[in-house]
Design a protein around this motif. Sequence first.
Motif, mmCIF file in Angstrom:
data_model
loop_
_atom_site.group_PDB
_atom_site.id
_atom_site.type_symbol
_atom_site.label_atom_id
_atom_site.label_comp_id
_atom_site.label_asym_id
_atom_site.label_seq_id
_atom_site.Cartn_x
_atom_site.Cartn_y
_atom_site.Cartn_z
ATOM 1 N N GLU A 75 2.747 -2.495 -12.990
ATOM 2 C CA GLU A 75 1.486 -2.751 -12.203
ATOM 3 C C GLU A 75 1.866 -3.151 -10.786
ATOM 4 O O GLU A 75 0.846 -3.024 -10.039
ATOM 5 C CB GLU A 75 0.635 -4.192 -12.747
ATOM 6 C CG GLU A 75 0.223 -4.088 -14.312
ATOM 7 C CD GLU A 75 -0.853 -2.980 -14.484
ATOM 8 O OE1 GLU A 75 -1.528 -2.650 -13.524
ATOM 9 O OE2 GLU A 75 -0.711 -2.112 -15.413
ATOM 10 N N CYS A 121 3.776 -2.463 -6.917
ATOM 11 C CA CYS A 121 3.801 -1.534 -6.006
ATOM 12 C C CYS A 121 4.964 -0.419 -6.506
ATOM 13 O O CYS A 121 6.057 -0.674 -6.380
ATOM 14 C CB CYS A 121 3.947 -1.777 -4.669
ATOM 15 S SG CYS A 121 4.184 -0.452 -3.445
ATOM 16 N N ASP A 156 -0.038 0.995 1.389
ATOM 17 C CA ASP A 156 0.244 -0.177 0.239
ATOM 18 C C ASP A 156 0.259 -1.415 0.709
ATOM 19 O O ASP A 156 -0.191 -2.210 -0.063
ATOM 20 C CB ASP A 156 1.408 0.291 -0.656
ATOM 21 C CG ASP A 156 1.412 1.565 -1.521
ATOM 22 O OD1 ASP A 156 0.006 1.806 -1.808
ATOM 23 O OD2 ASP A 156 2.340 2.102 -2.041
ATOM 24 N N SER A 200 -6.284 -6.432 -8.289
ATOM 25 C CA SER A 200 -6.368 -5.146 -8.659
ATOM 26 C C SER A 200 -6.032 -4.037 -7.465
ATOM 27 O O SER A 200 -6.846 -3.311 -6.938
ATOM 28 C CB SER A 200 -7.568 -4.671 -9.326
ATOM 29 O OG SER A 200 -7.716 -5.597 -10.441
ATOM 30 N N ARG A 235 -5.028 -0.872 -5.440
ATOM 31 C CA ARG A 235 -5.036 0.458 -5.601
ATOM 32 C C ARG A 235 -3.696 1.411 -5.049
ATOM 33 O O ARG A 235 -3.825 1.659 -3.814
ATOM 34 C CB ARG A 235 -6.224 1.214 -5.406
ATOM 35 C CG ARG A 235 -7.167 0.871 -6.104
ATOM 36 C CD ARG A 235 -8.864 1.093 -5.654
ATOM 37 N NE ARG A 235 -9.200 0.800 -4.384
ATOM 38 C CZ ARG A 235 -9.920 -0.454 -4.133
ATOM 39 N NH1 ARG A 235 -9.930 -1.206 -5.195
ATOM 40 N NH2 ARG A 235 -9.974 -0.927 -3.064
ATOM 41 N N TRP A 236 -2.605 1.302 -5.698
ATOM 42 C CA TRP A 236 -1.144 1.923 -5.038
ATOM 43 C C TRP A 236 -1.306 3.322 -4.914
ATOM 44 O O TRP A 236 -1.905 3.943 -5.301
ATOM 45 C CB TRP A 236 -0.057 1.380 -5.645
ATOM 46 C CG TRP A 236 0.010 -0.031 -6.220
ATOM 47 C CD1 TRP A 236 -0.008 -0.637 -7.390
ATOM 48 C CD2 TRP A 236 0.438 -1.095 -5.260
ATOM 49 N NE1 TRP A 236 0.391 -1.894 -7.437
ATOM 50 C CE2 TRP A 236 0.433 -2.195 -5.900
ATOM 51 C CE3 TRP A 236 0.479 -1.204 -4.009
ATOM 52 C CZ2 TRP A 236 0.398 -3.575 -5.614
ATOM 53 C CZ3 TRP A 236 0.486 -2.516 -3.433
ATOM 54 C CH2 TRP A 236 0.579 -3.514 -4.151
ATOM 55 N N ALA A 237 -0.631 3.856 -3.811
ATOM 56 C CA ALA A 237 -0.701 5.388 -3.397
ATOM 57 C C ALA A 237 0.763 5.687 -3.160
ATOM 58 O O ALA A 237 1.306 5.255 -2.320
ATOM 59 C CB ALA A 237 -1.445 5.583 -2.072
ATOM 60 N N ASP A 279 -0.050 5.676 -7.836
ATOM 61 C CA ASP A 279 -0.108 4.469 -8.478
ATOM 62 C C ASP A 279 1.020 4.467 -9.693
ATOM 63 O O ASP A 279 0.619 3.451 -10.824
ATOM 64 C CB ASP A 279 -1.378 4.314 -9.114
ATOM 65 C CG ASP A 279 -1.872 5.550 -9.885
ATOM 66 O OD1 ASP A 279 -0.996 6.471 -10.253
ATOM 67 O OD2 ASP A 279 -2.909 5.623 -10.534
ATOM 68 N N SER A 280 1.901 5.177 -9.673
ATOM 69 C CA SER A 280 2.860 5.210 -10.751
ATOM 70 C C SER A 280 4.276 5.561 -10.495
ATOM 71 O O SER A 280 4.525 6.074 -9.014
ATOM 72 C CB SER A 280 2.500 5.915 -11.982
ATOM 73 O OG SER A 280 2.740 7.333 -11.647
#
Length: 381
Positions: free
Chosen positions: A291, A293, A333, A348, A350-352, A354-355
Amino acid sequence: MTEDLHTGAEPPVIVRQDGALLRITLNRPRAINALTRGMAEVVRDAIRGAAETPGIAAIWLDGAGERGFCGGGDVKAMSSDGLAGALAFLAAEYRADLATARSGVPVIGVMDGITMGGGIGLTGHSALRIVTERSRLAMPETRIGIVPDVGGHLLLARAPGRLGEMLAISSGSMGAGDALMLGFADHFVPSERLADLAGRIAAGDDPEVVARDIAAESLDGSTGAAPVVETPVLDARVWFDPIADAALGHADRAGADSVLADPVGAAERLVRGLETAEHPRARALGAEVSELCPTSVAVTLAQLARTRRDGLGLAEVLADDYRVLGRLLARPDFAEGVRAQLIDKDGSPRWAPDSIEGLDRAEIARILAPHADGEEPLDLD
């Protein structure tokens, strides 16, 4: 006799001489003494000037209020000040960190209560590092889209086994017992004995001897204060180290070379190993890290590998931090992490991307690369 060396009502840093002791107190208690550029500059100047001040034999660095020494840098201000402002803050902060480590007058860092990020930078490299039963230490940067800095990789790289990786990627925290066992602190002093410790040092007693004596008294119960001995982070070596070694290779040159050759692959293997492990704490950690970064997780694994492999000293690590942080701060981020954790507080981000699987290996390589044209290296003078 106490002499106030700064004038003005409630300055953000209070500097005063108390006998043989120069006392430097971060003074933003409502913000857990969050560090600003100006505060870092005052701390640096006070430490550098101590050697020229007659009668001073030691420096006492602490924070005002009951919540903690320092919750870290003022990242909300960093996020709103733009990249140039953020880099100016980092440069000032890192100069203060190096001043504590290089001071000819020993600095006593008092990590009472919350001590995170920039707070560890100021105290973690000092000559004598004190924790109390209220201490809570952490490098929480992967929660806000950056990586441990302020020389934190140096401390994390020296932690037993792979615990540095565990704390770094998860933004994990530790209490006094773990701080002692992992090399982040030197002595446990009950909070009720801090005034006694400072008073005896101000009277001319040797800081190391007095701190050791008070620590011993707390262990034998003669003070009535229970010693802090729990080490749940250290206990995690039993299950974390085998998973990390399988994913990253052993904590040696060959393992570091493997991580640096492909930080994204290393991060993928580590998180997958945690998520599929038999141990419930490992699976919980894997879910937690997934969850955070993704860019931060991959970069911090590489930073730790590089620091450990190359045997970097504090000045070299700070220069490395400055280069890498400058690149991470420019990414979306960081602003998103600050928004989610500290502004909107929705938890919450929203990473860029996200994985970890979505990371661009070329971009990670660029973040970790040596200085590029147009980038100003860190000036630590």
